[in-house]
Design a protein around this motif. Sequence first.
Motif, PDB file in Angstrom:
ATOM      1  N   GLY A  50      30.647  38.857  29.080  1.00  0.00           N
ATOM      2  CA  GLY A  50      31.781  39.253  28.346  1.00  0.00           C
ATOM      3  C   GLY A  50      33.310  38.372  29.007  1.00  0.00           C
ATOM      4  O   GLY A  50      33.032  38.062  30.084  1.00  0.00           O
ATOM      5  N   ALA A  51      34.417  38.597  28.206  1.00  0.00           N
ATOM      6  CA  ALA A  51      35.552  37.989  28.705  1.00  0.00           C
ATOM      7  C   ALA A  51      36.199  38.228  29.776  1.00  0.00           C
ATOM      8  O   ALA A  51      36.256  37.330  30.804  1.00  0.00           O
ATOM      9  CB  ALA A  51      36.439  37.829  27.350  1.00  0.00           C
ATOM     10  N   GLU A  52      36.077  39.524  30.439  1.00  0.00           N
ATOM     11  CA  GLU A  52      36.793  40.154  31.386  1.00  0.00           C
ATOM     12  C   GLU A  52      35.981  39.455  32.764  1.00  0.00           C
ATOM     13  O   GLU A  52      36.678  39.034  33.805  1.00  0.00           O
ATOM     14  CB  GLU A  52      36.988  41.364  31.472  1.00  0.00           C
ATOM     15  N   GLU A  53      34.686  39.690  32.709  1.00  0.00           N
ATOM     16  CA  GLU A  53      33.737  39.220  33.784  1.00  0.00           C
ATOM     17  C   GLU A  53      33.823  37.827  34.232  1.00  0.00           C
ATOM     18  O   GLU A  53      33.865  37.342  35.155  1.00  0.00           O
ATOM     19  CB  GLU A  53      32.299  39.994  33.628  1.00  0.00           C
ATOM     20  N   ALA A  54      33.784  37.068  32.881  1.00  0.00           N
ATOM     21  CA  ALA A  54      33.739  35.616  32.854  1.00  0.00           C
ATOM     22  C   ALA A  54      35.379  35.242  33.472  1.00  0.00           C
ATOM     23  O   ALA A  54      35.145  34.286  34.590  1.00  0.00           O
ATOM     24  CB  ALA A  54      33.923  34.992  31.607  1.00  0.00           C
ATOM     25  N   PHE A  55      36.411  35.854  33.353  1.00  0.00           N
ATOM     26  CA  PHE A  55      37.668  35.495  33.774  1.00  0.00           C
ATOM     27  C   PHE A  55      37.723  35.827  35.307  1.00  0.00           C
ATOM     28  O   PHE A  55      38.282  35.032  36.131  1.00  0.00           O
ATOM     29  CB  PHE A  55      38.676  36.149  32.832  1.00  0.00           C
ATOM     30  N   ALA A  56      37.120  36.903  35.623  1.00  0.00           N
ATOM     31  CA  ALA A  56      37.093  37.291  37.100  1.00  0.00           C
ATOM     32  C   ALA A  56      36.378  36.492  38.092  1.00  0.00           C
ATOM     33  O   ALA A  56      37.132  35.903  38.988  1.00  0.00           O
ATOM     34  CB  ALA A  56      36.595  38.837  37.109  1.00  0.00           C
ATOM     35  N   ARG A  57      35.211  35.632  37.481  1.00  0.00           N
ATOM     36  CA  ARG A  57      34.769  34.859  38.129  1.00  0.00           C
ATOM     37  C   ARG A  57      35.355  33.510  38.183  1.00  0.00           C
ATOM     38  O   ARG A  57      35.387  32.971  39.213  1.00  0.00           O
ATOM     39  CB  ARG A  57      33.278  34.615  37.462  1.00  0.00           C
ATOM     40  N   LEU A  58      36.052  33.119  37.214  1.00  0.00           N
ATOM     41  CA  LEU A  58      36.704  32.011  37.082  1.00  0.00           C
ATOM     42  C   LEU A  58      38.196  32.180  38.133  1.00  0.00           C
ATOM     43  O   LEU A  58      38.478  31.310  38.829  1.00  0.00           O
ATOM     44  CB  LEU A  58      37.313  31.622  35.676  1.00  0.00           C
ATOM     45  N   LYS A  59      38.571  33.424  38.023  1.00  0.00           N
ATOM     46  CA  LYS A  59      39.889  33.573  38.772  1.00  0.00           C
ATOM     47  C   LYS A  59      39.517  33.563  40.215  1.00  0.00           C
ATOM     48  O   LYS A  59      40.466  32.877  41.139  1.00  0.00           O
ATOM     49  CB  LYS A  59      40.504  34.978  38.612  1.00  0.00           C
ATOM     50  N   GLU A  60      38.545  33.853  40.678  1.00  0.00           N
ATOM     51  CA  GLU A  60      37.994  33.710  41.983  1.00  0.00           C
ATOM     52  C   GLU A  60      37.784  32.209  42.550  1.00  0.00           C
ATOM     53  O   GLU A  60      38.434  31.913  43.546  1.00  0.00           O
ATOM     54  CB  GLU A  60      36.624  34.710  42.338  1.00  0.00           C
ATOM     55  N   GLN A  61      37.142  31.447  41.761  1.00  0.00           N
ATOM     56  CA  GLN A  61      37.130  30.236  42.167  1.00  0.00           C
ATOM     57  C   GLN A  61      38.353  29.078  41.903  1.00  0.00           C
ATOM     58  O   GLN A  61      38.421  27.987  42.409  1.00  0.00           O
ATOM     59  CB  GLN A  61      35.712  29.755  41.241  1.00  0.00           C
ATOM     60  N   GLU A 110      45.745  44.838  26.483  1.00  0.00           N
ATOM     61  CA  GLU A 110      44.690  45.523  27.205  1.00  0.00           C
ATOM     62  C   GLU A 110      44.244  44.149  28.369  1.00  0.00           C
ATOM     63  O   GLU A 110      43.983  44.561  29.512  1.00  0.00           O
ATOM     64  CB  GLU A 110      43.570  45.626  26.377  1.00  0.00           C
ATOM     65  N   LEU A 111      44.345  42.997  27.549  1.00  0.00           N
ATOM     66  CA  LEU A 111      43.855  41.813  28.617  1.00  0.00           C
ATOM     67  C   LEU A 111      44.883  41.581  29.846  1.00  0.00           C
ATOM     68  O   LEU A 111      44.575  41.272  30.757  1.00  0.00           O
ATOM     69  CB  LEU A 111      43.641  40.819  27.647  1.00  0.00           C
ATOM     70  N   LYS A 112      46.031  41.777  29.369  1.00  0.00           N
ATOM     71  CA  LYS A 112      47.107  41.541  30.323  1.00  0.00           C
ATOM     72  C   LYS A 112      47.069  42.543  31.282  1.00  0.00           C
ATOM     73  O   LYS A 112      47.167  42.169  32.645  1.00  0.00           O
ATOM     74  CB  LYS A 112      48.494  41.694  29.660  1.00  0.00           C
ATOM     75  N   ARG A 113      46.724  43.741  31.190  1.00  0.00           N
ATOM     76  CA  ARG A 113      46.466  44.955  32.421  1.00  0.00           C
ATOM     77  C   ARG A 113      45.524  44.346  33.165  1.00  0.00           C
ATOM     78  O   ARG A 113      45.575  44.619  34.398  1.00  0.00           O
ATOM     79  CB  ARG A 113      46.473  46.276  31.656  1.00  0.00           C
ATOM     80  N   PHE A 114      44.592  43.911  32.516  1.00  0.00           N
ATOM     81  CA  PHE A 114      43.144  43.686  33.339  1.00  0.00           C
ATOM     82  C   PHE A 114      43.518  42.408  34.369  1.00  0.00           C
ATOM     83  O   PHE A 114      43.338  42.221  35.225  1.00  0.00           O
ATOM     84  CB  PHE A 114      42.142  43.183  32.425  1.00  0.00           C
TER      85      PHE A 114
END
Length: 84
Positions: A33-44, A75-79
């Motif tokens: 999903g987009a949110e998990e993928a983004f969280a991984r990207l944001k970390e790196q 919703e995505l902005k809140r995340f």
Amino acid sequence: MAGLLSMMNIGREMEKKLRSVGICSAEELMAVGAEEAFARLKEQYPQVCLVHLYALEGAVSQTEFNGLSKEKKAELKRFCDRLA
């Protein structure tokens, strides 16, 4: 397996970044999903921003990122804000 470049909104740079966080195919991106993928990207890659999340959501939902609904964008902005 379909390549990431076959997905809407995914270019070579995004493909490279997704591969670096363990997402190597369209099926894998759809599964996490987009949110998990983004969280991984944001970390790196701390410089990724909300537009990247919109692009990922668009890829997963097969929609141009600028065609996402106002509600989905909110919703995505809140995340995204929670990750900052």
